[in-house]
Design a protein around this motif. Sequence first.
Motif, PDB file in Angstrom:
ATOM      1  N   ALA A  12     -32.149 -39.374   7.557  1.00 26.94           N
ATOM      2  CA  ALA A  12     -31.041 -38.599   7.007  1.00 26.94           C
ATOM      3  C   ALA A  12     -30.837 -38.969   5.544  1.00 26.94           C
ATOM      4  N   GLY A  13     -30.068 -38.169   4.852  1.00 30.33           N
ATOM      5  CA  GLY A  13     -29.776 -38.451   3.455  1.00 30.33           C
ATOM      6  C   GLY A  13     -28.906 -39.677   3.298  1.00 30.33           C
ATOM      7  N   GLY A  14     -28.857 -40.192   2.094  1.00 32.28           N
ATOM      8  CA  GLY A  14     -28.075 -41.388   1.827  1.00 32.28           C
ATOM      9  C   GLY A  14     -26.618 -41.076   1.561  1.00 32.28           C
ATOM     10  N   TYR A  15     -25.783 -42.102   1.689  1.00 29.10           N
ATOM     11  CA  TYR A  15     -24.381 -42.005   1.345  1.00 29.10           C
ATOM     12  C   TYR A  15     -23.822 -43.408   1.173  1.00 29.10           C
ATOM     13  N   LEU A  16     -22.643 -43.500   0.558  1.00 32.98           N
ATOM     14  CA  LEU A  16     -22.030 -44.776   0.237  1.00 32.98           C
ATOM     15  C   LEU A  16     -20.620 -44.834   0.794  1.00 32.98           C
ATOM     16  N   THR A  17     -20.302 -45.952   1.454  1.00 30.24           N
ATOM     17  CA  THR A  17     -18.950 -46.199   1.938  1.00 30.24           C
ATOM     18  C   THR A  17     -18.490 -47.573   1.459  1.00 30.24           C
ATOM     19  N   THR A  18     -17.185 -47.806   1.559  1.00 26.04           N
ATOM     20  CA  THR A  18     -16.617 -49.104   1.205  1.00 26.04           C
ATOM     21  C   THR A  18     -15.430 -49.380   2.110  1.00 26.04           C
ATOM     22  N   HIS A  19     -14.994 -50.619   2.096  1.00 24.46           N
ATOM     23  CA  HIS A  19     -13.873 -51.074   2.917  1.00 24.46           C
ATOM     24  C   HIS A  19     -13.301 -52.282   2.197  1.00 24.46           C
ATOM     25  N   VAL A  20     -11.983 -52.332   2.027  1.00 31.59           N
ATOM     26  CA  VAL A  20     -11.353 -53.462   1.345  1.00 31.59           C
ATOM     27  C   VAL A  20     -10.412 -54.157   2.316  1.00 31.59           C
ATOM     28  N   LEU A  21     -10.653 -55.452   2.503  1.00 32.48           N
ATOM     29  CA  LEU A  21      -9.805 -56.263   3.377  1.00 32.48           C
ATOM     30  C   LEU A  21      -9.094 -57.319   2.546  1.00 32.48           C
ATOM     31  N   ASP A  22      -7.798 -57.445   2.759  1.00 34.75           N
ATOM     32  CA  ASP A  22      -6.979 -58.452   2.091  1.00 34.75           C
ATOM     33  C   ASP A  22      -7.032 -59.704   2.961  1.00 34.75           C
ATOM     34  N   THR A  23      -7.870 -60.664   2.584  1.00 35.02           N
ATOM     35  CA  THR A  23      -8.061 -61.847   3.419  1.00 35.02           C
ATOM     36  C   THR A  23      -6.878 -62.810   3.340  1.00 35.02           C
TER      37      THR A  23
ATOM     38  N   HIS B 256     -27.721 -45.355   4.388  1.00 37.26           N
ATOM     39  CA  HIS B 256     -26.289 -45.649   4.347  1.00 37.26           C
ATOM     40  C   HIS B 256     -26.097 -46.989   3.647  1.00 37.26           C
ATOM     41  N   TYR B 257     -25.395 -46.974   2.539  1.00 40.84           N
ATOM     42  CA  TYR B 257     -25.026 -48.184   1.829  1.00 40.84           C
ATOM     43  C   TYR B 257     -23.532 -48.400   2.042  1.00 40.84           C
ATOM     44  N   HIS B 258     -23.171 -49.599   2.481  1.00 37.64           N
ATOM     45  CA  HIS B 258     -21.774 -49.952   2.701  1.00 37.64           C
ATOM     46  C   HIS B 258     -21.506 -51.202   1.884  1.00 37.64           C
ATOM     47  N   VAL B 259     -20.574 -51.096   0.929  1.00 42.45           N
ATOM     48  CA  VAL B 259     -20.258 -52.199   0.028  1.00 42.45           C
ATOM     49  C   VAL B 259     -18.789 -52.567   0.210  1.00 42.45           C
ATOM     50  N   PRO B 260     -18.503 -53.512   1.114  1.00 46.62           N
ATOM     51  CA  PRO B 260     -17.120 -53.918   1.340  1.00 46.62           C
ATOM     52  C   PRO B 260     -16.666 -54.968   0.332  1.00 46.62           C
ATOM     53  N   LEU B 261     -15.358 -55.104   0.211  1.00 51.20           N
ATOM     54  CA  LEU B 261     -14.770 -56.143  -0.641  1.00 51.20           C
ATOM     55  C   LEU B 261     -13.778 -56.928   0.204  1.00 51.20           C
ATOM     56  N   LEU B 262     -13.973 -58.240   0.253  1.00 48.62           N
ATOM     57  CA  LEU B 262     -13.021 -59.154   0.881  1.00 48.62           C
ATOM     58  C   LEU B 262     -12.237 -59.778  -0.267  1.00 48.62           C
ATOM     59  N   LEU B 263     -10.924 -59.558  -0.295  1.00 47.36           N
ATOM     60  CA  LEU B 263     -10.117 -59.836  -1.476  1.00 47.36           C
ATOM     61  C   LEU B 263      -8.968 -60.788  -1.169  1.00 47.36           C
TER      62      LEU B 263
ATOM     63  N   PHE C 119      -7.131 -65.085  -5.516  1.00 47.46           N
ATOM     64  CA  PHE C 119      -7.903 -66.016  -6.324  1.00 47.46           C
ATOM     65  C   PHE C 119      -9.400 -65.995  -6.024  1.00 47.46           C
ATOM     66  N   GLY C 120      -9.859 -64.972  -5.327  1.00 39.63           N
ATOM     67  CA  GLY C 120     -11.293 -64.878  -5.063  1.00 39.63           C
ATOM     68  C   GLY C 120     -11.634 -63.614  -4.299  1.00 39.63           C
ATOM     69  N   TYR C 121     -12.922 -63.310  -4.301  1.00 37.02           N
ATOM     70  CA  TYR C 121     -13.410 -62.151  -3.558  1.00 37.02           C
ATOM     71  C   TYR C 121     -14.867 -62.371  -3.190  1.00 37.02           C
ATOM     72  N   SER C 122     -15.328 -61.612  -2.222  1.00 33.69           N
ATOM     73  CA  SER C 122     -16.747 -61.620  -1.877  1.00 33.69           C
ATOM     74  C   SER C 122     -17.142 -60.218  -1.431  1.00 33.69           C
ATOM     75  N   THR C 123     -18.437 -59.970  -1.464  1.00 37.24           N
ATOM     76  CA  THR C 123     -18.973 -58.695  -1.063  1.00 37.24           C
ATOM     77  C   THR C 123     -20.366 -58.924  -0.466  1.00 37.24           C
ATOM     78  N   TYR C 124     -20.899 -57.897   0.144  1.00 34.07           N
ATOM     79  CA  TYR C 124     -22.226 -57.967   0.750  1.00 34.07           C
ATOM     80  C   TYR C 124     -22.644 -56.535   1.071  1.00 34.07           C
ATOM     81  N   ARG C 125     -23.898 -56.346   1.445  1.00 30.05           N
ATOM     82  CA  ARG C 125     -24.299 -55.030   1.914  1.00 30.05           C
ATOM     83  C   ARG C 125     -24.018 -54.983   3.410  1.00 30.05           C
ATOM     84  N   GLY C 126     -23.062 -54.195   3.772  1.00 34.24           N
ATOM     85  CA  GLY C 126     -22.658 -54.073   5.158  1.00 34.24           C
ATOM     86  C   GLY C 126     -23.414 -52.973   5.868  1.00 34.24           C
ATOM     87  N   SER C 127     -22.912 -52.632   7.034  1.00 36.10           N
ATOM     88  CA  SER C 127     -23.555 -51.580   7.817  1.00 36.10           C
ATOM     89  C   SER C 127     -22.541 -50.528   8.232  1.00 36.10           C
TER      90      SER C 127
END
Length: 117
Positions: free
Chosen positions: A2-13, A99-106, A109-117
Amino acid sequence: MAGGYLTTHVLDTARGCPAAGLKIELFRLDGGGRELVRETVTNADGRTDGAILPEAEFAVGVYELVFHAGDYLDGFGGAGGPRFLDVVPIRFGMAEADHYHVPLLLSPFGYSTYRGS
Protein backbone atom coordinates in the motif's frame (compact mmCIF):
# COMPACT_ATOMS: atom_id res chain seq x y z
CA MET A 1 2.45 -2.75 -0.87
CA ALA A 2 0.00 0.00 0.00
CA GLY A 3 1.01 3.63 -0.26
CA GLY A 4 2.88 5.37 2.50
CA TYR A 5 1.54 7.68 5.17
CA LEU A 6 2.68 9.38 8.37
CA THR A 7 1.10 9.42 11.82
CA THR A 8 2.15 10.78 15.20
CA HIS A 9 1.12 10.53 18.84
CA VAL A 10 2.15 12.78 21.74
CA LEU A 11 2.16 11.47 25.30
CA ASP A 12 2.74 13.68 28.33
CA THR A 13 4.93 11.40 30.45
CA ALA A 14 5.04 13.83 33.40
CA ARG A 15 1.26 13.85 33.77
CA GLY A 16 0.74 10.28 32.52
CA CYS A 17 -1.76 11.15 29.79
CA PRO A 18 -2.10 12.04 26.11
CA ALA A 19 -1.00 15.58 25.21
CA ALA A 20 -4.23 17.13 23.94
CA GLY A 21 -4.22 20.52 22.21
CA LEU A 22 -0.55 20.48 21.17
CA LYS A 23 0.19 22.28 17.89
CA ILE A 24 2.22 20.32 15.30
CA GLU A 25 3.66 21.46 11.98
CA LEU A 26 4.96 19.16 9.25
CA PHE A 27 7.59 20.44 6.81
CA ARG A 28 9.05 18.83 3.69
CA LEU A 29 12.76 19.60 3.19
CA ASP A 30 14.18 19.70 -0.31
CA GLY A 31 17.45 21.16 -1.56
CA GLY A 32 17.87 23.54 1.35
CA GLY A 33 14.24 24.64 1.22
CA ARG A 34 11.59 24.01 3.86
CA GLU A 35 7.93 23.81 2.82
CA LEU A 36 5.05 23.73 5.31
CA VAL A 37 2.89 20.74 4.41
CA ARG A 38 0.41 20.72 7.26
CA GLU A 39 -0.42 22.35 10.57
CA THR A 40 -2.65 20.56 13.07
CA VAL A 41 -3.44 20.13 16.77
CA THR A 42 -3.58 16.92 18.77
CA ASN A 43 -6.96 15.61 19.87
CA ALA A 44 -7.97 14.25 23.30
CA ASP A 45 -6.00 11.05 22.59
CA GLY A 46 -2.79 12.98 21.77
CA ARG A 47 -3.13 12.04 18.09
CA THR A 48 -4.13 13.94 14.99
CA ASP A 49 -7.63 13.23 13.67
CA GLY A 50 -6.17 11.64 10.53
CA ALA A 51 -2.76 10.85 9.11
CA ILE A 52 -0.58 13.96 9.33
CA LEU A 53 0.63 13.02 5.84
CA PRO A 54 -2.06 10.93 4.15
CA GLU A 55 -1.41 8.34 1.47
CA ALA A 56 -2.65 10.64 -1.32
CA GLU A 57 0.05 13.23 -0.45
CA PHE A 58 2.88 10.87 0.49
CA ALA A 59 6.28 11.23 -1.15
CA VAL A 60 9.63 9.82 -0.05
CA GLY A 61 12.06 12.39 1.26
CA VAL A 62 13.23 14.28 4.32
CA TYR A 63 10.64 15.77 6.66
CA GLU A 64 10.50 17.64 9.93
CA LEU A 65 7.78 17.47 12.55
CA VAL A 66 7.77 20.55 14.78
CA PHE A 67 6.00 20.07 18.11
CA HIS A 68 5.07 23.29 19.95
CA ALA A 69 5.76 21.80 23.37
CA GLY A 70 6.31 25.07 25.25
CA ASP A 71 2.84 26.41 24.53
CA TYR A 72 1.34 23.08 25.63
CA LEU A 73 3.45 22.86 28.81
CA ASP A 74 2.65 26.48 29.77
CA GLY A 75 -0.97 25.36 30.16
CA PHE A 76 0.10 23.37 33.22
CA GLY A 77 1.98 26.04 35.14
CA GLY A 78 5.23 25.99 33.19
CA ALA A 79 5.23 29.71 32.37
CA GLY A 80 7.23 32.27 34.33
CA GLY A 81 10.66 32.35 32.74
CA PRO A 82 12.57 30.94 29.84
CA ARG A 83 11.23 27.53 28.91
CA PHE A 84 13.63 24.60 29.08
CA LEU A 85 11.75 23.04 26.14
CA ASP A 86 9.90 25.18 23.66
CA VAL A 87 9.79 23.96 20.07
CA VAL A 88 10.81 20.34 19.52
CA PRO A 89 11.88 19.61 15.90
CA ILE A 90 12.28 16.02 14.76
CA ARG A 91 13.92 15.61 11.35
CA PHE A 92 13.63 12.20 9.69
CA GLY A 93 13.62 10.50 6.31
CA MET A 94 10.99 8.34 4.67
CA ALA A 95 12.67 6.12 2.07
CA GLU A 96 9.80 3.91 0.91
CA ALA A 97 6.02 3.86 0.72
CA ASP A 98 5.22 2.51 4.17
CA HIS A 99 3.49 3.53 7.39
CA TYR A 100 5.78 5.84 9.34
CA HIS A 101 4.76 6.59 12.93
CA VAL A 102 6.80 9.21 14.79
CA PRO A 103 5.58 9.55 18.39
CA LEU A 104 6.80 12.06 20.96
CA LEU A 105 7.10 11.24 24.65
CA LEU A 106 7.18 14.64 26.36
CA SER A 107 7.88 16.09 29.80
CA PRO A 108 8.86 19.65 30.82
CA PHE A 109 12.57 18.73 30.92
CA GLY A 110 13.01 16.05 28.27
CA TYR A 111 11.57 14.14 25.36
CA SER A 112 12.17 11.03 23.31
CA THR A 113 11.01 9.66 20.00
CA TYR A 114 11.37 6.53 17.89
CA ARG A 115 9.93 4.96 14.77
CA GLY A 116 6.76 3.37 16.00
CA SER A 117 4.23 1.14 14.35
